[in-house]
Design a protein around this motif. Structure first.
Motif, PDB file in Angstrom:
ATOM      1  N   UNK A  88      33.577  -5.669  24.246  1.00  0.00           N
ATOM      2  CA  UNK A  88      34.108  -5.211  25.521  1.00  0.00           C
ATOM      3  C   UNK A  88      33.681  -3.823  25.937  1.00  0.00           C
ATOM      4  N   UNK A  89      32.790  -3.202  25.164  1.00  0.00           N
ATOM      5  CA  UNK A  89      32.289  -1.884  25.559  1.00  0.00           C
ATOM      6  C   UNK A  89      31.277  -2.058  26.692  1.00  0.00           C
ATOM      7  N   UNK A  90      31.512  -1.364  27.788  1.00  0.00           N
ATOM      8  CA  UNK A  90      30.648  -1.514  28.954  1.00  0.00           C
ATOM      9  C   UNK A  90      29.437  -0.602  28.904  1.00  0.00           C
ATOM     10  N   UNK A  91      28.594  -0.786  27.903  1.00  0.00           N
ATOM     11  CA  UNK A  91      27.402   0.057  27.762  1.00  0.00           C
ATOM     12  C   UNK A  91      26.407  -0.294  28.860  1.00  0.00           C
ATOM     13  N   UNK A  92      26.060   0.694  29.663  1.00  0.00           N
ATOM     14  CA  UNK A  92      25.163   0.452  30.785  1.00  0.00           C
ATOM     15  C   UNK A  92      23.696   0.589  30.399  1.00  0.00           C
ATOM     16  N   UNK A  93      23.428   1.237  29.277  1.00  0.00           N
ATOM     17  CA  UNK A  93      22.048   1.479  28.844  1.00  0.00           C
ATOM     18  C   UNK A  93      21.693   0.581  27.671  1.00  0.00           C
ATOM     19  N   UNK A  94      20.396   0.412  27.460  1.00  0.00           N
ATOM     20  CA  UNK A  94      19.922  -0.376  26.337  1.00  0.00           C
ATOM     21  C   UNK A  94      19.772   0.465  25.089  1.00  0.00           C
TER      22      UNK A  94
END
Length: 206
Positions: A88-94
């Motif tokens: 559920x972590x909304x990591x926007x980067x790769x």
């Protein structure tokens, strides 16, 4: 805010799940330099010291940085990012953006995301959306009943990591035996410090 070392339990749980490590596996806590864009990445421990060969149990409980970076190399940053997103972590980067520093919590997270991640460990690796109201027994989509929630980690790996996070003796190398993390009842807890010591976290469960 940057998560700091509060992400380490999820990294080690992933490594245990993939059977890359066990709690007794040995990792090198020695100087390390990894090439990254803009130079070399050289992780250091909080106390600037190195301890040589350490077990996974000691490395996680004492929050050692170099063994965590070595563990990320085993798991792979791409796989770890995928695990965090499943939690559920909304990591926007790769993964390429974070690099090896992801092992030490370079990603920015919210308190809600951290709470849900640790709640997943507490529930044996079963993930469900965080809610601020009691479970509705008529709900068939979450933890309230009906279908089983999706599994982010195995019960076995979740149990081992929770046990490590409750291990007073294993964290003594960094925190000492007598500290505020040593509670009367059973608790699993992890601290984290963001870059330049801007923020401090402490998350756990009983």
């Amino acid at each position: 805010r940057q998560a700091g070392s509060t992400l380490k339990p999820f990294l080690y749980t992933a490594a245990l799940d993939e059977r890359l490590l066990t709690a007794a596996s040995l990792l090198q806590d020695t100087p390390l330099a990894l090439p990254v864009a803009g130079g070399m990445y050289q992780p250091r421990n909080y106390d600037e010291g190195f301890r040589g060969l350490v077990s996974v149990r000691s490395a996680l409980a004492s929050s050692l940085n170099v063994p965590a970076v070595r563990t990320l190399e085993l798991v792979s940053a791409d796989a770890f990012v995928a695990r965090l997103r499943a939690l559920g972590f909304g990591l926007e980067r790769g993964a390429a953006f974070y690099g090896p520093a992801l092992a030490l919590g370079s990603a920015e997270v919210s308190l809600e995301e951290l709470v849900d991640g640790y709640r997943t460990l507490a529930n044996g690796g079963a993930w469900s959306p965080l809610r601020l109201t009691p479970d509705d027994p008529r709900d068939t989509t979450g933890s309230g009943g009906g279908s089983a929630p999706p599994r982010a980690f195995s019960p076995e790996a979740s149990f081992v990591v929770a046990d490590v996070l409750s291990d007073r003796e294993s964290r003594a190398a960094t925190f000492g035996l007598e500290n505020t993390l040593a509670t009367r009842g059973w608790t699993a807890v992890k601290t984290g410090t963001s870059k330049d010591m801007r923020d401090n976290w402490c998350v756990g469960f009983s």
